[in-house]
Design a protein around this motif. Structure first.
Motif, mmCIF file in Angstrom:
data_model
loop_
_atom_site.group_PDB
_atom_site.id
_atom_site.type_symbol
_atom_site.label_atom_id
_atom_site.label_comp_id
_atom_site.label_asym_id
_atom_site.label_seq_id
_atom_site.Cartn_x
_atom_site.Cartn_y
_atom_site.Cartn_z
ATOM 1 N N LEU A 69 0.839 -1.192 0.000
ATOM 2 C CA LEU A 69 0.000 0.000 0.000
ATOM 3 C C LEU A 69 0.876 1.245 0.000
ATOM 4 N N GLU A 84 -1.745 -1.229 -3.963
ATOM 5 C CA GLU A 84 -2.823 -0.264 -3.825
ATOM 6 C C GLU A 84 -2.201 1.110 -3.588
ATOM 7 N N ARG A 103 -7.192 2.792 6.451
ATOM 8 C CA ARG A 103 -6.760 1.604 5.697
ATOM 9 C C ARG A 103 -5.449 1.062 6.271
#
Length: 416
Positions: A69, A84, A103
């Motif tokens: 991420l 991501e 997140r």
């Protein structure tokens, strides 16, 4: 001669930027400090302006199960295959940043002792992932930031307060990752490279305690300007508890870039010196510091500076701290018998609200500006350094670099 010096100054600036390149800096760090092995998953979390490039490099070094991420600013459109990428507000935190922080917290909550967490931290991370502790809101944190900025607190003082109000700052990242071990690779945009300050120190201990934050706010007359929920939280905060351990590696910084500039200059037979790696404070004072070094040397000499100055706004023009410093040097330079060139540039490729990274000036810059009919002194007084340097063909324009290790300056001096 002047054109040759200008080309050389730009070459040294390129060397500074290359040394701070996120992917190259991380690759060097992995060679010196290899990624730790783990029997479970590898959780890669990159936060900051350089997050996508750092994540892409790290992703190439990881085998086995991986979750990746990156959180970067809205203007960064870089994608990372197999990862991501979230975008958020900078320098003003926004709701997208709050969602990105959530997140991250969700990813960390699922970690076990079999996993390993790799944090890739770069400048801007503090604003990009606001995670206020309950019951504080994003609006509360925005009010705190506004009050701290208006109060004239420096970055360390601001972090002393902000870290007490965050789930991620000041080592909070480590608490949420436990029991998984954390290794962080950090690209510094802070002069002095205090790891507690870079992105507000998510993987290191906090600057201080809640009690110290209260004392600071009261001492600066800011306590009553804090939202009631913030005051309550600080007053009721318990004593700090030990943080889980982490391995923190500094992979790039302003000093690293200055060292690269010096090496590049010496390779070309310049006598090179790093005069200061803490050129800070008002840009007028910093320019005076540079001007004090101007003399005719016995041999070609490269004097190097690094830091981050501030501009006092008195007019309505456009520019940035690097452009104003270059203009001030051009207008204040003595009449030397030798040749000289001065460059000041931001390593992120952007200086203030303009399309330039900075400026590169020489003994003829004032005359070139005046030949266009412009008054360089009047433009400086109006903080319009961009227009002045544009007229004098003295702007440094480069693509956005995807990194930020503050500013660098080079003064090249050569005998006749």
């Amino acid at each position: 001669m002047q054109d040759g010096l200008r080309t050389e100054a730009l070459r040294l600036f390129d060397a500074a930027i290359a040394a701070a390149d996120p992917a190259q800096a991380l690759a060097r760090a992995f060679a010196a400090h290899p990624l730790p092995a783990a029997p479970g998953r590898t959780i890669l979390i990159a936060i900051g302006k350089a997050a996508p490039r750092m994540l892409a490099e790290a992703r190439a070094h990881v085998t086995g199960p991986v979750v990746a991420l990156a959180v970067t600013h809205h203007e960064n459109d870089t994608e990372v295959p197999g990862a991501e990428v979230l975008r958020a507000g900078h320098p003003v935190p926004d709701a997208a940043g709050a969602r990105a922080a959530r997140r991250i917290l969700d990813l960390l909550a699922g970690c076990t002792e079999r996993d390993r967490v790799i944090a890739l931290i770069s400048g801007g991370g503090s604003a990009l992932v606001p995670a206020p502790v309950a019951p504080l809101t994003l609006a509360d944190k925005a009010a705190v930031n506004a009050a701290l900025l208006a109060g004239g607190l420096d970055i360390t003082e601001m972090n002393l307060v902000r870290q007490q109000l965050s789930e991620l700052k000041g080592g909070g990242f480590l608490r949420h990752a436990a029991p998984a071990p954390v290794t962080a690779y950090i690209l510094s945009d802070v002069i002095g490279d205090d790891l507690r300050v870079i992105a507000s120190g998510p993987t290191v201990g906090p600057v201080g305690t809640a009690a110290e934050a209260i004392a600071l706010l009261k001492g600066r007359g800011l306590w009553d300007r804090m939202p009631e929920a913030v005051r309550t939280h600080l007053e009721t905060a318990g004593p700090p508890t030990p943080l889980p351990e982490a391995r923190n590696h500094l992979v790039g910084s302003n000093r690293v870039s200055l060292d690269a500039m010096r090496a590049a200059a010496e390779d070309a037979d310049w006598q090179a010196h790093i005069v200061s790696d803490r050129l800070t404070g008002d840009v007028a004072d910093a320019a005076a510091r540079v001007l004090s070094e101007m003399h005719v040397p016995d041999r070609p000499t490269a004097l190097l500076f690094g830091g981050e100055t501030t501009v006092t706004l008195r007019g309505t023009g456009r520019g940035g701290r690097n452009q104003e410093m270059a203009l001030r040097v051009a207008l204040g330079a003595p009449d030397l018998a030798g040749h000289w060139v001065f460059l000041s540039g931001g390593t992120d490729g952007r200086d203030g609200p303009t399309d330039a990274a900075g400026g590169v000036v020489d003994a003829g810059t004032r005359a070139r500006i005046e030949e266009t009919g412009a008054d360089p002194d009047a433009l400086l007084a109006n903080n319009d350094s961009h227009a002045a340097l544009e007229a004098g063909d003295a702007l440094v324009r480069i693509p956005a670099t995807g990194t930020n290790v503050a500013d660098v300056q080079v003064l090249l001096l050569a005998p006749t």
